[in-house]
Write an enzyme that holds these catalytic residues in place. Structure first.
Site, PDB file in Angstrom:
ATOM      1  N   ASP A  45       0.773  -1.212  -0.175  1.00  0.00           N
ATOM      2  CA  ASP A  45       0.051  -0.221  -0.033  1.00  0.00           C
ATOM      3  C   ASP A  45       0.925   1.325  -0.043  1.00  0.00           C
ATOM      4  OD1 ASP A  45       0.920  -0.141   2.573  1.00  0.00           O
ATOM      5  OD2 ASP A  45      -1.107   0.236   3.524  1.00  0.00           O
ATOM      6  N   SER A  46       2.317   0.890   0.045  1.00  0.00           N
ATOM      7  CA  SER A  46       3.171   2.149  -0.342  1.00  0.00           C
ATOM      8  C   SER A  46       2.743   2.671  -1.538  1.00  0.00           C
ATOM      9  CB  SER A  46       4.752   1.703  -0.172  1.00  0.00           C
ATOM     10  OG  SER A  46       4.763   0.560  -0.868  1.00  0.00           O
ATOM     11  N   ASP A  84      -1.202  -5.908  -0.354  1.00  0.00           N
ATOM     12  CA  ASP A  84      -1.267  -5.431   0.889  1.00  0.00           C
ATOM     13  C   ASP A  84      -2.808  -5.193   1.061  1.00  0.00           C
ATOM     14  OD1 ASP A  84       0.465  -4.914   3.027  1.00  0.00           O
ATOM     15  OD2 ASP A  84       1.227  -3.084   2.072  1.00  0.00           O
ATOM     16  N   LYS A 114      -1.145  -9.357   2.844  1.00  0.00           N
ATOM     17  CA  LYS A 114      -0.343  -8.818   4.093  1.00  0.00           C
ATOM     18  C   LYS A 114      -1.283  -7.823   4.876  1.00  0.00           C
ATOM     19  CE  LYS A 114       3.373  -5.869   3.777  1.00  0.00           C
ATOM     20  NZ  LYS A 114       2.681  -4.724   4.612  1.00  0.00           N
ATOM     21  N   GLU A 116      -1.284  -5.532   8.551  1.00  0.00           N
ATOM     22  CA  GLU A 116      -0.536  -4.654   9.489  1.00  0.00           C
ATOM     23  C   GLU A 116      -1.096  -5.012  10.968  1.00  0.00           C
ATOM     24  OE1 GLU A 116       0.351  -0.662   8.855  1.00  0.00           O
ATOM     25  OE2 GLU A 116       1.251  -1.065   6.789  1.00  0.00           O
ATOM     26  N   GLU A 183       9.293  -4.237  10.520  1.00  0.00           N
ATOM     27  CA  GLU A 183       9.766  -2.990   9.895  1.00  0.00           C
ATOM     28  C   GLU A 183      10.289  -2.197  10.804  1.00  0.00           C
ATOM     29  OE1 GLU A 183       7.114  -1.285   7.053  1.00  0.00           O
ATOM     30  OE2 GLU A 183       8.259   0.690   7.025  1.00  0.00           O
TER      31      GLU A 183
HETATM   32  O1  KIV Z   1       3.445  -1.188   1.652  1.00  0.00           O
HETATM   33  C1  KIV Z   1       4.768  -1.520   1.478  1.00  0.00           C
HETATM   34  O2  KIV Z   1       5.462  -1.275   0.638  1.00  0.00           O
HETATM   35  C2  KIV Z   1       5.140  -2.315   2.620  1.00  0.00           C
HETATM   36  C3  KIV Z   1       6.715  -2.522   2.845  1.00  0.00           C
HETATM   37  C4  KIV Z   1       7.517  -1.423   3.101  1.00  0.00           C
HETATM   38  C5  KIV Z   1       7.099  -3.580   3.689  1.00  0.00           C
HETATM   39  O3  KIV Z   1       4.531  -2.432   3.589  1.00  0.00           O
END
Ligand code: KIV
Length: 279
Positions: A45-46, A84, A114, A116, A183
């Site tokens: 989600d970056s 994510d 993924k 969090e 992280e």
């Molecule tokens: O969103 C993302 O790119 C991440 C990584 C930095 C692990 O969660």
């Protein structure tokens, strides 16, 4: 290279062979990652920051994630694809978590999701895993909690905070996740967790003791402008190279050097004569 799966990556952990992961958000870049033989891609989600220009990851939607995950999936044969879960797509309930994880798999063609958090999202992880979807946890500095943390900061610096991270790691494992991202966790703590867990640890800003590493591709390739955080290593300066290419292109367009004859399509003079006569 053979196909990467949860099982093949678990085998790598047991053999002490490091696991490689990078972010990707589009088809062209994912093709290059596949060609490089990287084990796994994270559609993080970056992308809210790197692709959409937001200040943080909080505005990212399920539609954003599905759109980018599906694009990446079309480039992959052997690379394992993790997508994510965006902010508030899983925190609200187990039912929401499962429904949204399912969308990332069915519509985005992700092979795992993924999310969090540790203890607070253990029941959501279990619900998703029970439905047959592999889950990667993410603990330590979790960017969706940036406002609670008061910024993007290293976590687990005092004993209580460090113990909470270890507890979170165990909860993620117990809930059935196959892997966990650590992280911005101090290196000795990340090594301690990696030695004790059976599941795969992937570090970012967590030292070399993790089972594998992940980086955001714009950081890795030197595309990100401005100050690079300590945890980032730029393996190239593609940002400068790209700007150089755009400048060279603009200069040749302005001077008329591009397109040259070899970049253009010819036409019989007789055909052109006919055209001229008609107008
Ligand atoms: O969103 C993302 O790119 C991440 C990584 C930095 C692990 O969660």
């Amino acid at each position: 290279m053979s196909k990467n799966t949860v099982l093949s990556m678990q085998k790598q952990k047991r053999a002490g062979e490091k696991i490689t992961m990078v972010t990707s958000y589009d088809y062209s870049m994912a093709r290059l990652v596949e060609e490089a033989g990287i084990n796994a891609i994270l559609v993080g989600d970056s992308l809210g920051m790197t692709m959409l220009g937001y200040a943080d990851t909080l505005p990212v939607t399920m539609e954003d994630m599905i759109h980018h995950t599906a694009a990446v999936s079309r480039a992959l044969t052997n690379t394992f694809l993790v997508s994510d879960m965006p902010f508030l797509s899983y925190q609200t309930s187990e039912r929401d978590a499962l429904a949204n994880a399912g969308r990332l798999v069915k519509e985005g063609h992700a092979q795992a999701v993924k999310l969090e958090g540790g203890a607070t999202v253990a029941s959501q992880i279990k619900a998703i895993v029970d439905a047959g979807i592999p889950v990667q946890g993410h603990i330590g500095m979790t960017p969706q909690s940036v406002n609670a943390f008061g910024g993007f900061k290293v976590q687990g610096k005092d004993a209580d905070a460090a113990k909470r991270i270890v507890e979170d790691a165990y909860q993620v494992q117990e809930a059935g996740a196959f892997s966990v991202v650590l992280e911005c966790v101090p290196a000795p703590l990340a090594s301690f967790i990696t030695e004790r867990l059976d599941i795969i640890t992937i570090g970012i800003g967590a030292g070399s003791g993790c089972d594998g590493q992940v980086l955001v591709y714009q950081d890795l390739l030197g595309i990100t402008r401005g100050h690079a955080p300590k945890m980032v290593k730029q393996f190239g300066q593609l940002g400068d190279a790209i700007v150089g290419c755009y400048k060279a292109y603009a200069e040749e367009v302005r001077s008329g050097a591009f397109p040259a004859a070899e970049n253009a399509f010819a036409l019989d003079e007789a055909v052109m004569d006919e055209v001229r006569k008609s107008f």
